[in-house]
Write an enzyme that holds these catalytic residues in place. Structure first.
Site, short mmCIF file in Angstrom:
data_model
loop_
_atom_site.label_atom_id
_atom_site.label_comp_id
_atom_site.label_asym_id
_atom_site.label_seq_id
_atom_site.Cartn_x
_atom_site.Cartn_y
_atom_site.Cartn_z
N GLU A 190 43.74 33.93 29.42
CA GLU A 190 43.01 33.96 30.69
C GLU A 190 41.64 33.30 30.53
O GLU A 190 40.61 33.97 30.41
CB GLU A 190 42.89 35.40 31.19
CG GLU A 190 44.24 36.01 31.55
CD GLU A 190 44.16 37.36 32.21
OE1 GLU A 190 43.09 38.00 32.15
OE2 GLU A 190 45.17 37.80 32.79
N GLU A 218 52.27 38.95 30.32
CA GLU A 218 51.53 40.08 30.91
C GLU A 218 52.09 40.39 32.29
O GLU A 218 52.17 39.51 33.14
CB GLU A 218 50.04 39.79 31.04
CG GLU A 218 49.18 40.26 29.90
CD GLU A 218 47.70 40.30 30.26
OE1 GLU A 218 47.38 40.71 31.40
OE2 GLU A 218 46.89 39.91 29.41
#
Length: 238
Positions: free
Chosen positions: A29, A181
């Site tokens: 991220e 995720e």
């Protein structure tokens, strides 16, 4: 510059390793590296990622690289991308849609007060009163918008179609994808809804042949997987 140099050293260190379970994930991220205060453009992230890839490949052509896109490893951003010219990269995405369901009760997402959002959406379990779900005037407009559109985005079909975009891109470009995720925050969500969500998402991953990894808690205080999750995840009971 420091990240590129570090990757070169890491790749060099493992260059002689025969482990086939060793992967180099460039940067989880990437917005986290900016403090999440400003948008990170795909072009800027691509330039940095390419430098990391080049540094790794200068020392190590054996091990697989994992790349995730901007907007928190977003599927929509990945689906617009041209893959790198490296045939040993797995493309990762994260999915937390519908966000107001998966992040209800999450203080870091401006949703600490929200609660009891069901999945999937059904008219019988929905309410015309925002207060029934803990929504307050202090929350930003994008959260209100998600509540107003939950009858569209909170369905099994919407979740499936969103994940299918990643698979479609994977097939079109002949590159592998992984969801590393997904999950539901447990503080204010109902167990029956989490189970329903996990069953649907994991069934989608299986149908589309997408490997997956879960985020958020799955065990009780004793370290045992919550019984309802065993079936949802397709685990073998102990």
């Amino acid at each position: 510059d420091q990240a590129v140099a570090l990757w070169r050293l890491v790749a060099q260190h493992f260059a002689s390793s025969d482990r086939d379970d060793l992967y180099f994930e460039l940067l989880n991220e990437p917005e986290l590296s900016t403090g999440a205060t400003s948008a990170l453009t795909p072009s800027r992230w691509t330039r940095v990622a390419q430098r990391m890839i080049d540094a790794i490949r200068a020392e190590n052509t054996k091990h697989t690289i994992i790349f995730g896109d901007v907007n928190w490893y977003g599927i929509d951003e990945l689906a617009k991308r041209t893959p790198f010219e490296d045939d040993n990269i797995v493309y990762a995405f994260h999915t937390y849609e519908p966000f107001i369901f998966t992040h209800q009760g999450a203080d870091w997402a401006n949703m600490a007060s929200t609660r009891d959002v069901p999945f999937p959406y059904t008219p019988e379990r929905w309410s015309e009163y925002a207060s029934d779900f803990g929504l307050t005037s202090a929350q930003p407009s994008w959260i209100w918008s998600q509540f107003q559109n939950y009858h569209i985005n909170g369905t099994e079909e919407a979740v499936y179609n969103h994940i299918a975009r990643a698979k479609q891109w994977s097939v079109e470009h002949q590159v592998p994808v992984i969801c590393n995720e997904f999950g539901v925050f447990e503080r204010r969500s109902q167990l029956e809804d989490r189970v329903a969500y996990y069953k649907h998402v994991i069934a989608t991953f299986r149908e589309l042949e997408i490997p997956w990894q879960l985020w958020f808690m799955v065990m009780d205080d004793e370290g045992t997987v919550i019984p309802e999750y065993v079936e949802a995840f397709g685990l073998e009971p102990l």
